[in-house]
Design a protein around this motif. Structure first.
Motif, PDB file in Angstrom:
ATOM      1  N   PRO A 224      13.745  10.601   7.607  1.00  0.00           N
ATOM      2  CA  PRO A 224      12.918  11.351   6.606  1.00  0.00           C
ATOM      3  C   PRO A 224      12.451  10.761   5.488  1.00  0.00           C
ATOM      4  N   ILE A 225      11.216  10.908   4.867  1.00  0.00           N
ATOM      5  CA  ILE A 225      11.088  10.171   3.409  1.00  0.00           C
ATOM      6  C   ILE A 225      11.009  11.459   2.746  1.00  0.00           C
ATOM      7  N   HIS A 226      11.840  11.324   1.723  1.00  0.00           N
ATOM      8  CA  HIS A 226      11.644  12.441   0.500  1.00  0.00           C
ATOM      9  C   HIS A 226      10.341  12.508  -0.086  1.00  0.00           C
ATOM     10  N   LYS A 227       9.899  13.589  -0.477  1.00  0.00           N
ATOM     11  CA  LYS A 227       8.558  13.761  -0.978  1.00  0.00           C
ATOM     12  C   LYS A 227       8.649  13.070  -2.395  1.00  0.00           C
ATOM     13  N   LYS A 228       9.496  12.683  -2.840  1.00  0.00           N
ATOM     14  CA  LYS A 228       9.419  12.097  -4.292  1.00  0.00           C
ATOM     15  C   LYS A 228       9.257  10.562  -4.160  1.00  0.00           C
ATOM     16  N   ILE A 229       9.832  10.028  -2.931  1.00  0.00           N
ATOM     17  CA  ILE A 229       9.675   8.780  -2.867  1.00  0.00           C
ATOM     18  C   ILE A 229       8.412   8.095  -1.872  1.00  0.00           C
ATOM     19  N   HIS A 230       7.630   9.270  -1.388  1.00  0.00           N
ATOM     20  CA  HIS A 230       6.564   9.028  -0.474  1.00  0.00           C
ATOM     21  C   HIS A 230       5.567   8.077  -0.797  1.00  0.00           C
ATOM     22  N   LYS A 231       5.070   8.193  -2.158  1.00  0.00           N
ATOM     23  CA  LYS A 231       4.022   7.284  -2.790  1.00  0.00           C
ATOM     24  C   LYS A 231       4.784   6.057  -3.074  1.00  0.00           C
ATOM     25  N   LEU A 232       5.938   5.578  -3.550  1.00  0.00           N
ATOM     26  CA  LEU A 232       6.383   4.520  -3.461  1.00  0.00           C
ATOM     27  C   LEU A 232       6.330   3.451  -2.081  1.00  0.00           C
ATOM     28  N   ILE A 233       6.689   4.224  -1.042  1.00  0.00           N
ATOM     29  CA  ILE A 233       6.699   3.689   0.243  1.00  0.00           C
ATOM     30  C   ILE A 233       5.036   3.472   0.546  1.00  0.00           C
ATOM     31  N   GLU A 234       4.203   4.477   0.361  1.00  0.00           N
ATOM     32  CA  GLU A 234       2.815   4.282   0.708  1.00  0.00           C
ATOM     33  C   GLU A 234       2.238   3.103  -0.092  1.00  0.00           C
ATOM     34  N   ASN A 235       2.861   2.870  -1.528  1.00  0.00           N
ATOM     35  CA  ASN A 235       2.192   1.792  -2.137  1.00  0.00           C
ATOM     36  C   ASN A 235       2.751   0.493  -1.658  1.00  0.00           C
ATOM     37  N   ARG A 236       3.891   0.484  -1.259  1.00  0.00           N
ATOM     38  CA  ARG A 236       4.568  -0.967  -0.425  1.00  0.00           C
ATOM     39  C   ARG A 236       3.953  -1.484   0.820  1.00  0.00           C
ATOM     40  N   MET A 237       3.335  -0.239   1.441  1.00  0.00           N
ATOM     41  CA  MET A 237       2.788  -0.865   2.799  1.00  0.00           C
ATOM     42  C   MET A 237       1.844  -1.619   2.638  1.00  0.00           C
ATOM     43  N   ASP A 238       1.690  -2.952   3.268  1.00  0.00           N
ATOM     44  CA  ASP A 238       0.720  -3.748   3.285  1.00  0.00           C
ATOM     45  C   ASP A 238       0.238  -3.903   4.809  1.00  0.00           C
ATOM     46  N   PRO A 239      -1.095  -3.730   5.150  1.00  0.00           N
ATOM     47  CA  PRO A 239      -1.516  -3.791   6.320  1.00  0.00           C
ATOM     48  C   PRO A 239      -1.310  -5.306   6.915  1.00  0.00           C
ATOM     49  N   ASN A 240      -1.380  -6.306   6.046  1.00  0.00           N
ATOM     50  CA  ASN A 240      -1.386  -7.672   6.327  1.00  0.00           C
ATOM     51  C   ASN A 240       0.207  -8.153   6.747  1.00  0.00           C
ATOM     52  N   ASN A 241       1.003  -7.159   6.404  1.00  0.00           N
ATOM     53  CA  ASN A 241       2.485  -7.652   6.893  1.00  0.00           C
ATOM     54  C   ASN A 241       3.120  -6.708   7.847  1.00  0.00           C
ATOM     55  N   GLU A 242       3.885  -7.462   8.632  1.00  0.00           N
ATOM     56  CA  GLU A 242       4.574  -6.696   9.732  1.00  0.00           C
ATOM     57  C   GLU A 242       5.827  -5.946   9.242  1.00  0.00           C
ATOM     58  N   TYR A 243       6.459  -5.953   8.050  1.00  0.00           N
ATOM     59  CA  TYR A 243       7.669  -5.459   7.599  1.00  0.00           C
ATOM     60  C   TYR A 243       7.378  -4.653   6.381  1.00  0.00           C
ATOM     61  N   LEU A 244       7.801  -3.546   6.331  1.00  0.00           N
ATOM     62  CA  LEU A 244       7.718  -2.778   4.908  1.00  0.00           C
ATOM     63  C   LEU A 244       8.072  -3.535   3.724  1.00  0.00           C
ATOM     64  N   ILE A 245       9.447  -4.203   3.727  1.00  0.00           N
ATOM     65  CA  ILE A 245       9.870  -4.773   2.635  1.00  0.00           C
ATOM     66  C   ILE A 245       9.992  -6.291   3.026  1.00  0.00           C
ATOM     67  N   THR A 246       9.237  -7.063   2.142  1.00  0.00           N
ATOM     68  CA  THR A 246       9.156  -8.589   2.695  1.00  0.00           C
ATOM     69  C   THR A 246       9.655  -9.340   1.217  1.00  0.00           C
ATOM     70  N   ASN A 247       9.387 -10.634   1.741  1.00  0.00           N
ATOM     71  CA  ASN A 247       9.545 -11.479   0.592  1.00  0.00           C
ATOM     72  C   ASN A 247       8.113 -11.826  -0.014  1.00  0.00           C
ATOM     73  N   PHE A 248       8.145 -13.037  -1.196  1.00  0.00           N
ATOM     74  CA  PHE A 248       6.896 -13.213  -1.573  1.00  0.00           C
ATOM     75  C   PHE A 248       5.670 -13.866  -0.682  1.00  0.00           C
ATOM     76  N   GLU A 249       6.362 -14.252   0.389  1.00  0.00           N
ATOM     77  CA  GLU A 249       5.163 -14.888   1.401  1.00  0.00           C
ATOM     78  C   GLU A 249       4.583 -13.609   2.430  1.00  0.00           C
ATOM     79  N   GLY A 250       5.377 -12.553   2.469  1.00  0.00           N
ATOM     80  CA  GLY A 250       4.942 -11.575   3.340  1.00  0.00           C
ATOM     81  C   GLY A 250       5.515 -11.649   4.500  1.00  0.00           C
ATOM     82  N   SER A 251       6.872 -12.192   4.581  1.00  0.00           N
ATOM     83  CA  SER A 251       7.594 -12.359   5.831  1.00  0.00           C
ATOM     84  C   SER A 251       8.926 -11.180   5.407  1.00  0.00           C
ATOM     85  N   LYS A 252       9.551 -11.050   6.706  1.00  0.00           N
ATOM     86  CA  LYS A 252      10.829 -10.229   6.347  1.00  0.00           C
ATOM     87  C   LYS A 252      11.832 -10.732   5.589  1.00  0.00           C
TER      88      LYS A 252
END
Length: 134
Positions: free
Chosen positions: A30-58
């Motif tokens: 589950p995603i805590h309501k207090k960090i939901h926005k942080l995860i939403e802001n991190r999501m990039d539809p151009n990347n496969e992974y949620l957390i990436t390096n500067f090149e958008g790779s895992k």
């Protein structure tokens, strides 16, 4: 680092992840309501992974730990490893009187008791209620 964007369900506030143990593999987290926005802001539809390096790779664990986590710990003058966060999480959840089985399910720990392991089920609503106690 292994969480793919496709496994994140923002509207329902959870993602699927984990890979080390049978109980932890592909579990609902589950995603805590207090960090939901942080995860939403991190999501990039151009990347496969949620957390990436500067090149958008895992982002590899090695890079995360040595180039990110350790540097932050040094700046804060703390001496912790990423795994210490699991200790803190478990303690905070217990202190908040969260359901013990929900804590185990969120953390990916196997239940030893046959009732908990086989017969007791926890859905995302119950896991969200537990995590939101923090």
């Amino acid at each position: 680092m292994e969480v793919k964007n496709e496994s994140v369900q923002l509207d329902e506030r959870y993602f699927r992840g984990g890979f080390k143990t049978e109980a932890g593999t592909n579990r609902v987290i589950p995603i805590h309501k207090k960090i939901h926005k942080l995860i939403e802001n991190r999501m990039d539809p151009n990347n496969e992974y949620l957390i990436t390096n500067f090149e958008g790779s895992k982002l590899s664990y090695y890079v995360y730990y040595h180039e990110k986590f350790k540097k932050i710990m040094q700046q804060l003058e703390l001496n912790h490893r990423p795994h210490d966060c699991r200790h803190t999480f478990a303690t905070l959840m217990d202190n908040a009187d969260a359901n013990k089985l929900s804590i185990k399910r969120i953390m990916g720990h196997a239940a030893k008791d046959i009732t908990d392991k086989v017969y007791t089920h926890k859905d995302i609503k119950q896991l969200l209620m537990a995590i939101d106690r923090l």
